[in-house]
Design a protein around this motif. Structure first.
Motif, mmCIF file in Angstrom:
data_model
loop_
_atom_site.group_PDB
_atom_site.id
_atom_site.type_symbol
_atom_site.label_atom_id
_atom_site.label_comp_id
_atom_site.label_asym_id
_atom_site.label_seq_id
_atom_site.Cartn_x
_atom_site.Cartn_y
_atom_site.Cartn_z
ATOM 1 N N ILE A 1 0.852 -1.153 -0.005
ATOM 2 C CA ILE A 1 -0.163 -0.027 -0.070
ATOM 3 C C ILE A 1 0.820 1.111 -0.054
ATOM 4 N N ARG A 2 1.837 1.342 0.944
ATOM 5 C CA ARG A 2 2.946 2.306 0.868
ATOM 6 C C ARG A 2 3.347 2.678 -0.343
ATOM 7 N N GLU A 3 3.823 1.569 -1.019
ATOM 8 C CA GLU A 3 4.498 1.755 -2.424
ATOM 9 C C GLU A 3 3.622 2.288 -3.498
ATOM 10 N N HIS A 4 2.375 1.671 -3.269
ATOM 11 C CA HIS A 4 1.496 1.842 -4.575
ATOM 12 C C HIS A 4 0.313 2.971 -4.677
ATOM 13 N N LEU A 5 -0.339 2.793 -3.223
ATOM 14 C CA LEU A 5 -1.876 3.637 -3.199
ATOM 15 C C LEU A 5 -1.604 4.942 -3.775
ATOM 16 N N LYS A 6 -0.588 5.782 -3.483
ATOM 17 C CA LYS A 6 -0.525 7.188 -3.694
ATOM 18 C C LYS A 6 0.456 7.419 -5.115
ATOM 19 N N ASP A 7 0.828 6.142 -5.562
ATOM 20 C CA ASP A 7 1.709 6.270 -6.798
ATOM 21 C C ASP A 7 1.038 6.833 -8.026
ATOM 22 N N ASP A 8 1.566 7.806 -8.795
ATOM 23 C CA ASP A 8 0.957 8.432 -9.667
ATOM 24 C C ASP A 8 0.219 7.378 -10.750
ATOM 25 N N SER A 9 1.136 6.274 -10.983
ATOM 26 C CA SER A 9 0.676 5.662 -12.021
ATOM 27 C C SER A 9 -0.768 4.700 -11.547
ATOM 28 N N PHE A 10 -0.672 4.233 -10.335
ATOM 29 C CA PHE A 10 -1.837 3.679 -9.912
ATOM 30 C C PHE A 10 -3.004 4.510 -9.585
ATOM 31 N N VAL A 11 -2.686 5.620 -9.201
ATOM 32 C CA VAL A 11 -3.863 6.649 -9.216
ATOM 33 C C VAL A 11 -4.410 6.752 -10.328
ATOM 34 N N ALA A 12 -3.671 6.968 -11.444
ATOM 35 C CA ALA A 12 -4.258 7.349 -12.883
ATOM 36 C C ALA A 12 -5.020 6.091 -13.257
ATOM 37 N N GLU A 13 -4.596 4.775 -13.085
ATOM 38 C CA GLU A 13 -5.361 3.736 -13.629
ATOM 39 C C GLU A 13 -6.442 3.737 -12.617
ATOM 40 N N LEU A 14 -6.514 3.633 -11.445
ATOM 41 C CA LEU A 14 -7.875 3.722 -10.633
ATOM 42 C C LEU A 14 -8.587 4.709 -11.034
ATOM 43 N N ASN B 1 -14.400 -0.095 -3.373
ATOM 44 C CA ASN B 1 -13.172 -0.743 -2.571
ATOM 45 C C ASN B 1 -12.825 -2.225 -3.571
ATOM 46 N N ALA B 2 -14.011 -2.820 -3.903
ATOM 47 C CA ALA B 2 -13.460 -3.983 -4.636
ATOM 48 C C ALA B 2 -12.490 -3.801 -5.882
ATOM 49 N N LEU B 3 -12.774 -2.953 -6.512
ATOM 50 C CA LEU B 3 -11.826 -2.439 -7.873
ATOM 51 C C LEU B 3 -10.656 -1.845 -7.130
ATOM 52 N N GLY B 4 -10.462 -1.150 -6.391
ATOM 53 C CA GLY B 4 -9.020 -0.559 -5.865
ATOM 54 C C GLY B 4 -8.318 -1.642 -5.414
ATOM 55 N N GLN B 5 -8.845 -2.542 -4.572
ATOM 56 C CA GLN B 5 -7.962 -3.798 -4.037
ATOM 57 C C GLN B 5 -7.824 -4.799 -5.327
ATOM 58 N N ALA B 6 -8.700 -5.010 -6.146
ATOM 59 C CA ALA B 6 -8.264 -5.785 -7.122
ATOM 60 C C ALA B 6 -7.048 -5.361 -8.038
ATOM 61 N N ARG C 1 -11.031 2.945 3.608
ATOM 62 C CA ARG C 1 -11.309 4.314 3.974
ATOM 63 C C ARG C 1 -10.657 5.137 2.788
ATOM 64 N N GLU C 2 -9.547 5.067 2.458
ATOM 65 C CA GLU C 2 -8.771 5.787 1.552
ATOM 66 C C GLU C 2 -9.598 5.195 0.266
ATOM 67 N N LEU C 3 -9.983 4.136 -0.279
ATOM 68 C CA LEU C 3 -10.636 3.882 -1.482
ATOM 69 C C LEU C 3 -12.100 4.269 -1.650
ATOM 70 N N GLN C 4 -12.958 4.386 -0.358
ATOM 71 C CA GLN C 4 -14.041 4.813 -0.242
ATOM 72 C C GLN C 4 -14.339 6.359 -0.180
ATOM 73 N N ALA C 5 -13.048 6.920 0.218
ATOM 74 C CA ALA C 5 -13.227 8.483 0.463
ATOM 75 C C ALA C 5 -13.675 9.463 -0.651
ATOM 76 N N ILE C 6 -13.526 8.540 -1.864
ATOM 77 C CA ILE C 6 -13.896 9.193 -3.203
ATOM 78 C C ILE C 6 -15.525 9.832 -2.937
ATOM 79 N N ILE C 7 -16.004 8.881 -2.203
ATOM 80 C CA ILE C 7 -17.722 9.496 -2.021
ATOM 81 C C ILE C 7 -17.646 10.905 -1.517
ATOM 82 N N GLY C 8 -17.145 10.946 -0.350
ATOM 83 C CA GLY C 8 -16.988 12.212 0.042
ATOM 84 C C GLY C 8 -16.412 13.354 -0.615
#
Ligand code: PLP
Length: 423
Positions: free
Chosen positions: A56-69, A114-119, A226-233
């Motif tokens: 998570i530390r390596e990928h979740l905030k990484d530009d290429s992961f964020v763009a893909e998500l 959440n399911a998409l982000g984790q997949a 929480r990070e994956l669902q915070a898009i709702i808020g």
């Protein structure tokens, strides 16, 4: 009777913890949200959880992961979901009522975020299969869909009692290519399915990814979900500015494990004039086993790897729970909610089965929207508050659509819904 109502915090501690939450400093390095959270997992699971935390530390905030998500959230999930002005309810309640429409997300609820982000994360981490467990089947369906899209095999553990009760969702999972494994051990429902899924993960922690469905479990899951669902808020907050002319005075969301609520609430934590309300399932009443109102009546303890508020007795036995909505029928709650209650930033109230069903009918009749029974609980809290606080702006998290609930609704609701329109 329970000896300790909750964790006591001084007002200075409460303020400091709220500031840390807003500043993004919680959970801390130990996975704690103040006194709650952490990682209470068997020794055999710790390396897998640590590997996930590093990933998570390596990928979740990484530009290429964020763009893909983000591309997938737009093209496949259908985000941003609409913010709808609820004209009929506004008139009836004497408020300006706005609905954040997660029912319009692909597969019909917030669970897909959440399911998409984790997949996608599983794929980045090099996993060759995804493991999930499901009770009512909604998380299983979202996971099966996300894994099909991402291109990773998926195996879903489900108690055999639930397999029988939730046949349409089992069929959906099969159609989406998932393998569904009926669990015949233990209580043959969600609890046994969780045990079985963990057992599978322990046997292959490197090749498998465990995809958890709510903001619960051992660290880092409550944080990740929480990070994956915070898009709702985040979306809702911007849409309120654009469409409603300002932030809401009060925000309402239903709370089962707490993922749609934490996703909606989190971006509003720093808006001190916006009140936040979680609505739990009050079920048939306040007696033991009659409801799933964890924060309203529970006490602290450890369940599924994390320290949080739970429904259990003094011997640590988890209580039976009841709710007409399968998605809220859970004896625990995510640790971040336990903290938000302890520091007074979110108030937790409850709505009974009967109140939720009535709110569902009202939303159908006056908005033309069939909400999930889970989401209808949030409407009950919002309506009560709006009647006591006239002419305010109210935001409701409409977590999912109610089509899945038709078998239940056909049994419990009268068929003259629309005759009541003039009432
Ligand atoms: C699963 C579900 C919930 C409850 O889960 P949370 O993690 O508390 O959000 C609420 N609403 C709907 C529509 C659901 O499917």
């Amino acid at each position: 009777m329970p000896t300790k109502r909750s964790v006591e915090l001084s007002s200075a501690e409460q303020q400091a913890l709220l500031k840390r939450l807003i500043d993004g400093e919680l959970p801390d390095a130990q996975g704690r949200f103040g006194p709650f959270g952490g990682r209470y997992a068997p020794e055999t699971l710790v390396p897998a959880l640590q590997r996930l935390e590093d990933g998570i530390r390596e990928h979740l905030k990484d530009d290429s992961f964020v763009a893909e998500l983000n591309a997938e959230l737009t093209q496949w999930v259908g985000r941003p979901t609409a913010l709808t002005y609820a004209r009929g309810l506004s008139q009836r309640w004497g408020a300006s009522v706005w609905l954040k429409r997660e029912d319009l997300a692909h597969t019909g609820a917030h669970k897909i975020n959440n399911a998409l982000g984790q997949a996608l994360l599983a794929k980045r981490l090099g996993a060759t299969r995804v493991i999930a467990e499901t009770g009512a089947g909604q998380h299983g369906v979202a996971t099966a869909a996300a894994c099909a899209r991402v291109g990773i095999p998926c195996i879903v553990y489900m108690g055999e009692v639930d397999v029988a009760r939730q046949a349409p969702n089992v069929d959906r999972m099969y159609q989406l290519g998932a393998e569904v494994v009926p669990v015949t051990s233990g209580d043959r429902t969600l609890r046994a399915a969780i045990d079985e899924a963990f057992r599978d993960w322990v046997s292959d922690p490197e090749g498998s990814y465990y995809l958890l469905g709510s903001a619960v479990g051992p660290h880092p899951y409550p944080y990740l979900v929480r990070e994956l669902q915070a898009i709702i808020g985040r979306e809702a907050r911007a849409q309120m500015h654009q469409l409603a002319g300002g932030l809401p005075d009060a925000v309402f969301a239903c709370v089962g494990g707490g993922s749609n609520a934490i996703g909606l609430f989190h971006p509003f934590l720093g808006d001190k004039d916006t009140l936040l309300y979680g609505v739990e399932a009050g079920g048939r009443g306040t007696g033991l086993g009659e409801n799933s109102a964890t924060l309203a009546t529970g006490t602290p303890g450890v369940l599924h790897g994390s320290y949080s508020i739970l429904l259990h007795n003094d011997d640590g036995q988890i209580q039976e729970t009841h709710s007409v909505s399968a998605g809220l029928d859970y004896p625990g709650v995510g640790p971040e909610h336990s903290l938000l209650q302890a520091i007074g930033r979110v108030s937790y109230v409850s709505a009974t089965d009967a109140e939720a069903l009535e709110a569902l009918r009202e939303c159908c009749a006056f908005e033309g929207i069939l909400t999930a029974i889970e989401s209808a609980h949030a409407f009950v809290g919002a309506r009560r508050w709006a009647k006591d606080n006239p002419n305010k702006r109210v935001l409701i998290g409409l977590s999912g659509r109610g089509d899945k609930d038709m078998p239940t609704l056909s049994k419990v609701l009268p068929r003259d819904v629309f005759k009541n329109k003039a009432a």
